[in-house]
Design an enzyme around this catalytic site. Sequence first.
Site, PDB file in Angstrom:
ATOM      1  N   CYS A  85     -24.884  27.323  -4.416  1.00  0.00           N
ATOM      2  CA  CYS A  85     -25.055  26.695  -3.103  1.00  0.00           C
ATOM      3  C   CYS A  85     -26.534  26.495  -2.770  1.00  0.00           C
ATOM      4  O   CYS A  85     -26.864  25.886  -1.749  1.00  0.00           O
ATOM      5  CB  CYS A  85     -24.405  27.543  -2.018  1.00  0.00           C
ATOM      6  SG  CYS A  85     -22.869  28.294  -2.561  1.00  0.00           S
ATOM      7  N   CYS A 209     -15.545  30.063   8.745  1.00  0.00           N
ATOM      8  CA  CYS A 209     -15.885  29.487   7.438  1.00  0.00           C
ATOM      9  C   CYS A 209     -16.419  28.071   7.587  1.00  0.00           C
ATOM     10  O   CYS A 209     -15.949  27.305   8.427  1.00  0.00           O
ATOM     11  CB  CYS A 209     -14.651  29.425   6.546  1.00  0.00           C
ATOM     12  SG  CYS A 209     -13.784  30.991   6.371  1.00  0.00           S
ATOM     13  N   LYS A 332     -21.957  25.686   8.781  1.00  0.00           N
ATOM     14  CA  LYS A 332     -20.709  25.965   9.489  1.00  0.00           C
ATOM     15  C   LYS A 332     -20.089  24.709  10.115  1.00  0.00           C
ATOM     16  O   LYS A 332     -18.873  24.559  10.113  1.00  0.00           O
ATOM     17  CB  LYS A 332     -20.993  27.025  10.575  1.00  0.00           C
ATOM     18  CG  LYS A 332     -19.870  27.302  11.518  1.00  0.00           C
ATOM     19  CD  LYS A 332     -18.665  27.893  10.802  1.00  0.00           C
ATOM     20  CE  LYS A 332     -17.384  27.724  11.599  1.00  0.00           C
ATOM     21  NZ  LYS A 332     -16.727  26.453  11.476  1.00  0.00           N
ATOM     22  N   HIS A 336     -21.165  21.853   4.364  1.00  0.00           N
ATOM     23  CA  HIS A 336     -21.835  22.502   3.240  1.00  0.00           C
ATOM     24  C   HIS A 336     -21.457  21.835   1.921  1.00  0.00           C
ATOM     25  O   HIS A 336     -20.672  22.367   1.151  1.00  0.00           O
ATOM     26  CB  HIS A 336     -21.476  23.994   3.253  1.00  0.00           C
ATOM     27  CG  HIS A 336     -22.120  24.800   2.181  1.00  0.00           C
ATOM     28  ND1 HIS A 336     -23.318  24.450   1.577  1.00  0.00           N
ATOM     29  CD2 HIS A 336     -21.731  25.975   1.598  1.00  0.00           C
ATOM     30  CE1 HIS A 336     -23.620  25.374   0.665  1.00  0.00           C
ATOM     31  NE2 HIS A 336     -22.681  26.288   0.655  1.00  0.00           N
TER      32      HIS A 336
END
Lengths: 390, 143
Positions: A85, A209, A332, A336
């Site tokens: 990430c 998430c 969030k 992402h």
Amino acid sequence: MRKVAVIGVGSSKFGVRNDVNVAELAFEAFKPSVEDAGISPKDIEFVAVGSTGAGAWYEELLPAVVSAEYCGLTGAGLVRCEAACASGSAAFTTAYWAVASGQAEIALALGVEKMREIDTPTMMEWIGRAGYYLWEFHNFGVTFPAYYALYATAHMAKFGTTEEDLALVAVKNHKYASMNPIAHLQNRITVDDVLSSMVIAAPLKLFDCCPVTDGAASLILASEEKVKELKIDTPVWVAGIGYASGTANLSKRLDYVGLEATVSASQMAYKMAKISPDQLDVAVVHDCFTIAEIMAYEDLGFCKKGEGAKLIREGQTEIGGKIPVNVDGGLKAKGHPIGATGCSMIYELTKQLREEAVEKGRQAPMKNYIALAHNVGGTGHYCYVTILRR
Amino acid sequence: MAAMPSLKSREIKIVQDIPISKTLPFWEGLKQGKVLATKCKKCGKLYFPPVADCSQCLASDMEWVELSGEATIETFTHVVVRPTTFQHEKPYTVAIGRLKEGVRVLAWLTGFKLSEVKVGMKAKLVAKITPEGNLTYEFTRLE
Ligand SMILES: [Zn+2]
């Protein structure tokens, strides 16, 4: 090493982008970045692409090559960077080195990720494998939310952080995403919405998430000489870069209340930039899950260890507080797209530091014109911290 | 959003053969009900998961030691939304426990109601063969 500036930035719209393939999505971010810098693709000598899911969650195995051809960059030096990430930050750092070393005058960092071409359980499968497959996934099926949930449980047990505290992070980040037209999730939510959402990996719930998002972001970096030659009005300088890594096995971490890689990477970046956390005007931190933002406050030195929940409760990380965090909506709510996130963070901070083209309600007030990006790969497996200064 | 026009990619099935020759006693040990770790004969460092090579002193001379299984749970989560290859399982609890010997283990925690599971509680690490025949290990109640 010589000075390096960000002279052009671009971003795609984030969201479910089943209207474009990976190269088309990259183009959507690339074109505005070269226009912003006032250069043409052939001026770019080196290209570092951040992307993680090549051949897994999207079909192209060599996304750097297909994106470079599609953007008119064939011939330039080219590499794809993988740091999970944090791949976008790895690409940014690589492009930075290309220019800082004196080998290139202009380099490109391009983050792009297509995550919505496969179904959700298969995505959970792939990302769950982003740790130590053999020892943590093969027999135990640890998903990505589950890895962060292990941290959340420990943080709550040690410091009394509550599910409501975690929810406040989501509420704040959705608030800013609602003002950001490129964000994936632009709806406002409440603490109750978060608490009543379905459990994914206890104690984390759906609204703790980040969404699964498609997106791209593009950054043009240039030497000081080029900045002068191109007469760039508001160059944003790379003041500090820090990096570190953490063990593959989560079982080998020192504890589960913070990420050691964040502490090390940020200390390295602060030292290079010769600043302390209290000089920052704004920050974007890696909030893939709400607990991650709370831990980031502590590990980056915005507050003492264990006081992250207090910071969000007091509103200190909103605009008007001590240090506004994730005023673009964060991972969030802005979304992402794994390999694009690091570049997307620098895109946002460059706009913030220029005090331009950021929607009114989410422009952080600038005093020192210093901003920080914190990008974690995996569950603290990789970490990059970048400090920018106008 | 209306479905966007798309092409189906060609389908492939991926199954990798993961080498275990260097840690074979570990997998054989599980069949005999033992959870084994490795210890570096040169520097004495204990490893779980077991390794054939020491990252501390770079020696490759390891001995096998059986773990006591006495664990303290340091953290846990209950996984409700499962990946593709775990869809057939009921939601499961994953925990990290520290063993008496100092090494930590990540494994499933079974035999407890979720409401009973607490950070700091004691559990036992045991070897297990799943109904499908997979070799594994888990934390469970002290008997
Ligand atoms: Zn050794």
